[in-house]
Design a protein around this motif. Structure first.
Motif, short mmCIF file in Angstrom:
data_model
loop_
_atom_site.label_atom_id
_atom_site.label_comp_id
_atom_site.label_asym_id
_atom_site.label_seq_id
_atom_site.Cartn_x
_atom_site.Cartn_y
_atom_site.Cartn_z
N ARG A 129 -39.45 -25.03 -3.71
CA ARG A 129 -38.00 -24.88 -3.69
C ARG A 129 -37.40 -24.38 -5.01
NH1 ARG A 129 -33.67 -26.59 -0.53
NH2 ARG A 129 -31.91 -25.30 -1.18
N PHE A 130 -37.89 -24.89 -6.14
CA PHE A 130 -37.35 -24.44 -7.43
C PHE A 130 -37.53 -22.93 -7.59
CE2 PHE A 130 -37.01 -28.19 -10.67
CZ PHE A 130 -36.31 -28.94 -9.74
N TRP A 131 -38.72 -22.45 -7.16
CA TRP A 131 -39.04 -21.04 -7.37
C TRP A 131 -38.18 -20.16 -6.47
CZ3 TRP A 131 -40.51 -23.20 -11.26
CH2 TRP A 131 -41.42 -24.25 -11.28
N GLN A 132 -37.88 -20.70 -5.27
CA GLN A 132 -36.97 -19.95 -4.38
C GLN A 132 -35.57 -19.87 -4.98
OE1 GLN A 132 -37.38 -22.33 -0.87
NE2 GLN A 132 -39.56 -21.85 -0.73
N ILE A 133 -35.13 -20.98 -5.58
CA ILE A 133 -33.79 -20.98 -6.19
C ILE A 133 -33.74 -19.99 -7.35
CG2 ILE A 133 -32.17 -22.41 -7.55
CD1 ILE A 133 -32.97 -24.78 -5.76
N ILE A 134 -34.81 -19.95 -8.12
CA ILE A 134 -34.85 -19.01 -9.26
C ILE A 134 -34.77 -17.57 -8.76
CG2 ILE A 134 -36.38 -18.10 -11.08
CD1 ILE A 134 -37.24 -21.11 -11.49
N LEU B 174 -40.41 -14.52 -9.87
CA LEU B 174 -39.92 -15.28 -11.03
C LEU B 174 -39.65 -14.36 -12.22
CD1 LEU B 174 -42.31 -18.41 -10.87
CD2 LEU B 174 -40.05 -18.10 -9.84
N SER B 175 -39.55 -13.07 -11.95
CA SER B 175 -39.44 -12.12 -13.06
C SER B 175 -38.11 -12.20 -13.80
CB SER B 175 -39.68 -10.68 -12.57
OG SER B 175 -38.65 -10.34 -11.65
N SER B 176 -37.11 -12.86 -13.18
CA SER B 176 -35.82 -12.99 -13.89
C SER B 176 -35.93 -13.96 -15.07
CB SER B 176 -34.73 -13.47 -12.93
OG SER B 176 -35.11 -14.69 -12.34
N LEU B 177 -36.88 -14.89 -15.01
CA LEU B 177 -36.99 -15.92 -16.06
C LEU B 177 -37.32 -15.30 -17.41
CD1 LEU B 177 -39.08 -18.75 -14.35
CD2 LEU B 177 -36.68 -18.88 -15.09
N ARG B 178 -36.69 -15.83 -18.47
CA ARG B 178 -37.04 -15.36 -19.81
C ARG B 178 -37.25 -16.50 -20.80
NH1 ARG B 178 -33.41 -14.54 -23.76
NH2 ARG B 178 -31.34 -15.35 -23.38
N LEU B 179 -36.89 -17.72 -20.38
CA LEU B 179 -37.06 -18.86 -21.29
C LEU B 179 -37.23 -20.14 -20.48
CD1 LEU B 179 -36.88 -20.03 -24.19
CD2 LEU B 179 -34.43 -20.17 -23.90
N VAL C 231 -32.33 -16.71 -11.80
CA VAL C 231 -32.23 -17.63 -12.94
C VAL C 231 -33.02 -17.06 -14.11
CG1 VAL C 231 -32.89 -19.94 -13.77
CG2 VAL C 231 -31.86 -19.66 -11.49
N THR C 232 -32.42 -17.12 -15.30
CA THR C 232 -33.12 -16.59 -16.48
C THR C 232 -33.65 -17.70 -17.40
OG1 THR C 232 -31.03 -16.45 -17.72
CG2 THR C 232 -31.71 -14.49 -16.51
N ILE C 233 -32.99 -18.87 -17.35
CA ILE C 233 -33.41 -19.98 -18.22
C ILE C 233 -33.59 -21.22 -17.36
CG2 ILE C 233 -32.72 -21.46 -20.16
CD1 ILE C 233 -30.93 -19.09 -21.09
N LEU C 234 -34.75 -21.85 -17.46
CA LEU C 234 -35.01 -23.07 -16.69
C LEU C 234 -35.32 -24.21 -17.66
CD1 LEU C 234 -35.62 -24.55 -13.96
CD2 LEU C 234 -38.01 -23.87 -14.28
#
Ligand code: PRX
Length: 650
Positions: free
Chosen positions: A348-353, A384-389, A358-361
Motif C-alpha cells: 500500500r505505501f508503494w501504491q500511495i507513493i 517509486l521513481s518520484s522518491l528522492r529522499l 511522493v518525493t520524500i518519505l
C-alpha cells in the motif's frame, strides 16, 4: 523472507563499518553543502544569538523579540518578548506570498478516497475552526484534547488551537478510555474534539463511544465537538455534544491570528517515563516553531515541488512536528494516509507513493522491517521513481533494514536520513544532512545546529570516542520542552537533575571519531515497541489492576519487527487463575492495544534482592531466552531464576 534479530542488530550496529556517500546527483543540488553545515554549526554554538535570530527572522513576528535566550537552568525562554502565531506562519504567510493555490494536504483514506486542501482552503477551515472554538468559550491558555483519526480535521483542529492560543493535547486514537480520561484530567481540558469513528483495516473503530465513557470521569470537560467521519450511530448528550460540521457551517471564516507571546504554551503531549504516570511534555510557541521550521527544511532538503509524506499519526510527536507543523511552516505539500500499511496488502505505501508522486518519505524502522519481511516483489510493482529522499525515525534502525530501505525503496538514488530526537526535544537533534554528509547505516549521525551532544558516565564524566555512555545535551535549544505540565519538579529531576548541568536524554549511545552518534537504546524502564514509547510501570499497573494478578514485572525482549516486545511476569492472586487472553484484553482496555503483552509468564516468585528490589536484568535475560549471566548471589532465592526459565510463556 528476511529474518532479523535485534540483539544481533546492536552488535551489528557497533561493528558496522559501511559508509554510504551522498549520491552525486543529489549532492550537486542539495540545499546544504558540507561546508555550509560546518560553518553554520560552528556559528550556532559560538554565536547562538546571531544564528537563531537569522533563522527566526525568516518567520513572521507581530512583535520582535528583545532577547534570544534567557536561560535560568533548567528553565529556558526563547525569543523573549517576541509575539507570533504558529498557524499564521504555517498558513496566512504562504497565502499572502501567493501560494494559496498550492496543495497543503493530500489526504487518502484506506478505501482510496482522497481529499485535497490547498493552502487557501486549509486557512479558511482553520479560521472557521478557530471561531468554533471561540464560540464554545475556549480562551487562550485553555486546554483542548483531541482524540481523532488521522483525517484533515486533526490538523485543522491543532492549527485552530494554535491560532487562538488554546493548548492542544492530542491523544492517539488507539489509546483506551482510561488512558484518555487520565490525560483529560491531568490537563484539565475544557473541550474534547473527537469523531464518531475512524477506519482501521476496513473496520469502523468507535471513538465517540470511548470519549463518552471517558467523559463520565472528567469533570473539567464542558463540550465535545464531534467530527462525522464514518457515519456510524452515536449516543448524543445535548447541551454538551456539538457536531463539527454544524458548528463549522455556522462559523465565520474571518479570523485574525492572535499575537501570542513566544513562550505561550502550544501543546501538551503525553509520553511514557519510568514511573506509572505518563508525563505531559509541554512545548511553547516561538522556539518550537523555529526548531521544526528549520529542521524540516534542511533535513528533508525541501523544495517547492516536493510531495512530502511522513507516515506518523498526529497522536505522536513525529506527527506533530513532521506531519503537521514543520512541513506546513515550509509551505510543503503533505500527504496524510489514514489507514494501515497492509491494506489491502503490504504494497500500500508503494501504491500511495506512485499515485501521489511522493518525493520524500519519512517512516519508522518497524514499518521498514515489516515491508522487508514481505520481500522485494511488492515495492517492485509500483513506480517509486518520484522518491528522492528517505527518512527514518522513532527507534534504532538496524543496518540490514537501512540497507534494504536504501537499495529496494530508494534504488540507491535517495539518501537515507536517520533522525534521532524525542517528544521532549520537539525537533530533530541528530541526523545526517542529505547531500552534505555520508551515512553510516545504523548510526543516527551528527548534531543539528545548536545541539551540543556528549556522552557521559552516570557521574558526569565525559567520555571519548567509541566509549559507550549516556547521551546528554549540553545546552538548551529552542524547541526543547519547557516543563512537565503540572509537575515542574519532575521536569527538573528527570531531565536536568540526573547529571547536573546537562539534559539527560535517557538513551545509551556511543560516538565515533567522526562525531557520529549511534543510539543503543533506552537506559531507563521505557520500552520502544514499534517506535512507540511505553513505560514498563504503566503496563505493570495495568496488570495488577486485574483481580487475578498480585504482582507483575514487565520487561522488553528483542523482536524482529517491533524492535521490542512486551513480556509480563505475573504472580497469581490467591484463589484466582490467570487467563492470559483475558489479561491481554485487560491491558488493551487499560492502556491500548499497543501495550498488549506478547508473552505472559505466570510465576510463583520474582527474582528479588533481600531488600525487595526486582532484578530486571535477569528477567530480561529470561525473556530473551538467554542464559543467566551476572551475579545472582544477592538474590533472596536464586532458584527462582531456574523455575522462571523453565516456565512456558503463554
Ligand atoms: O530511544 C530513543 C528512540 O525513541 C525515544 C524517543 O521516543 P519518543 O519521545 O516517542 O519520540 C519518538 C520520535 C522522535 C528516544 O529516546 N529514538 C527515536 N528516534 C531514534 C531513536 N533511537 C534510535 N534512533 C533514532 N533515530
Amino acid at each position: 523472507m528476511t529474518h532479523t534479530n535485534p540483539q544481533d542488530h546492536i552488535d551489528a550496529m557497533l561493528h558496522e563499518t559501511r559508509v554510504i556517500a551522498p549520491p552525486e546527483e543529489f549532492r550537486a543540488r542539495a540545499r546544504v553543502t558540507r561546508e555550509a553545515y560546518e560553518q553554520r554549526y560552528r556559528q550556532s554554538l559560538d554565536d547562538p544569538d546571531a544564528f537563531w535570530s537569522e533563522v527566526a527572522a525568516q518567520l513572521h513576528w507581530m512583535t520582535p523579540w528583545t532577547q534570544v535566550l534567557d536561560w535560568q537552568e533548567p528553565h529556558a525562554r526563547w525569543f523573549v518578548g517576541g509575539q507570533t502565531n504558529l498557524a499564521y506562519n504555517a498558513l496566512d504567510r504562504h497565502v499572502a506570498a501567493g501560494l494559496g493555490e498550492k496543495r497543503a494536504i493530500i489526504w487518502e483514506a484506506e478505501d482510496g478516497e482522497t481529499r485535497t486542501l490547498t493552502y487557501s482552503e486549509l486557512l479558511q477551515e482553520v479560521k472557521r475552526a478557530a471561531n468554533v472554538l471561540l464560540n464554545l468559550g475556549v480562551q487562550a491558555g485553555d486546554r483542548v484534547t483531541l482524540y481523532l483519526p488521522l483525517i484533515p480535521e486533526a490538523a485543522i483542529a491543532m492549527l485552530a488551537c494554535a491560532r487562538i492560543g488554546a493548548v492542544h493535547s492530542v491523544v492517539f486514537g488507539g489509546f483506551s478510555v482510561s488512558a484518555l480520561a487520565d490525560r483529560i484530567n491531568d490537563a484539565q481540558s475544557k473541550v474534547l474534539i473527537t469523531a464518531d469513528a475512524g477506519y482501521r483495516r476496513g473496520q469502523a473503530v468507535a471513538l465517540k463511544k470511548n470519549a463518552d465513557e471517558a467523559a463520565r470521569q472528567t469533570p473539567s470537560l464542558e463540550k465535545m465537538l464531534v467530527v462525522r467521519r464514518a457515519g456510524t450511530e452515536v449516543d448524543w448528550e445535548s447541551g454538551r455534544d456539538v457536531w463539527w460540521h454544524e458548528a463549522m457551517s455556522g462559523a465565520s471564516d474571518e479570523h485574525e491570528a492572535a499575537a501570542l507571546d513566544s513562550e505561550h504554551p502550544l501543546f501538551i503531549l503525553y509520553t511514557s517515563g519510568s514511573t506509572g504516570k505518563p508525563k505531559g511534555v509541554q512545548h511553547t510557541t516561538g522556539g518550537y516553531m523555529v526548531g521544526t521550521y528549520l529542521t524540516t527544511g534542511e533535513v528533508f532538503d525541501l523544495r517547492d515541488d516536493d510531495v512530502y509524506w511522513c507516515t506518523a499519526d498526529v497522536g505522536w510527536v513525529t506527527g506533530h512536528s513532521y506531519s503537521v507543523y514543520g512541513p506546513l511552516l515550509n509551505a510543503a505539500t503533505v500527504v496524510m494516509y489514514e489507514g494501515a500499511p497492509n491494506q489491502p496488502d503490504w504494497g500500500r505505501f508503494w501504491q500511495i507513493i506512485e499515485k501521489h508522486r511522493v518525493t520524500i518519505l519519512y517512516t519508522a524502522p518497524t514499518a521498514i522491517r515489516s515491508f522487508m519481511q514481505h520481500g522485494d516483489a511488492l515495492p517492485g510493482r509500483s513506480d517509486l521513481s518520484s522518491l528522492r529522499l528517505l527518512g527514518s525515525v522513532g527507534e534504532p534502525i538496524n543496518p540490514e533494514a537501512w540497507m534494504w530501505y536504501w537499495r529496494v525503496i530508494g534504488g540507491e538514488r535517495c539518501p537515507v536520513v536517520d533522525t534521532w530526537w524525542q517528544t521532549e526535544t520537539g525537533a530533530i537533534m541528530l541526523t545526517t544532512l542529505p547531500g552534505a554528509h555520508a551515512s553510516k547505516p545504523g548510526s543516527a549521525g551528527l548534531p543539528m545546529y545548536g545541539v551540543e551532544p556528549a556522552l557521559m558516565t552516570r557521574n558526569g564524566q565525559e567520555l571519548g570516542p567509541d566509549e559507550g555512555g549516556l547521551l546528554v545535551i549540553k545546552r538548551p535549544w529552542p524547541s526543547m520542552l519547557r516543563t512537565i505540565y503540572g509537575d515542574d519538579e519532575r521536569y527538573r529531576k528527570s531531565y536536568w537533575g540526573e547529571i547536573p548541568g546537562v539534559y539527560f536524554a535517557g538513551d545509551g549511545a556511543r560516538r565515533d571519531a567522526d562525531g557520529y552518534v549511534t543510539i543503543v537504546g533506552r537506559v531507563d524502564d521505557v520500552l520502544n515497541v514499534s517506535g512507540h514509547r511505553l513505560g514498563t510501570m504503566e503496563i505493570e499497573s495495568a496488570l495488577v489492576s486485574h483481580p487475578s494478578v498480585s504482582e507483575a514485572a514487565v520487561v522488553g525482549k528483542p523482536d524482529p519487527v517491533k524492535g521490542e516486545g512486551v513480556v509480563a511476569f505475573v504472580l497469581v492472586q490467591d484463589g484466582f487463575e490467570v487467563d492470559p487472553a483475558e489479561l491481554r484484553a485487560h491491558v488493551s482496555r487499560e492502556i491500548g492495544a499497543l501495550a498488549r503483552p506478547d508473552a505472559i509468564i505466570v510465576a510463583d516468585a520474582l527474582p528479588k534482592t533481600r531488600s525487595g528490589k526486582i532484578m530486571r536484568r535477569f528477567l530480561r535475560q529470561i525473556a530473551a531466552g538467554k542464559a543467566i549471566e551476572g551475579d545472582t548471589s544477592t538474590l533472596e532465592d536464586p532458584g527462582v531464576l531456574e523455575r522462571l526459565a523453565a516456565t512456558q510463556p503463554a
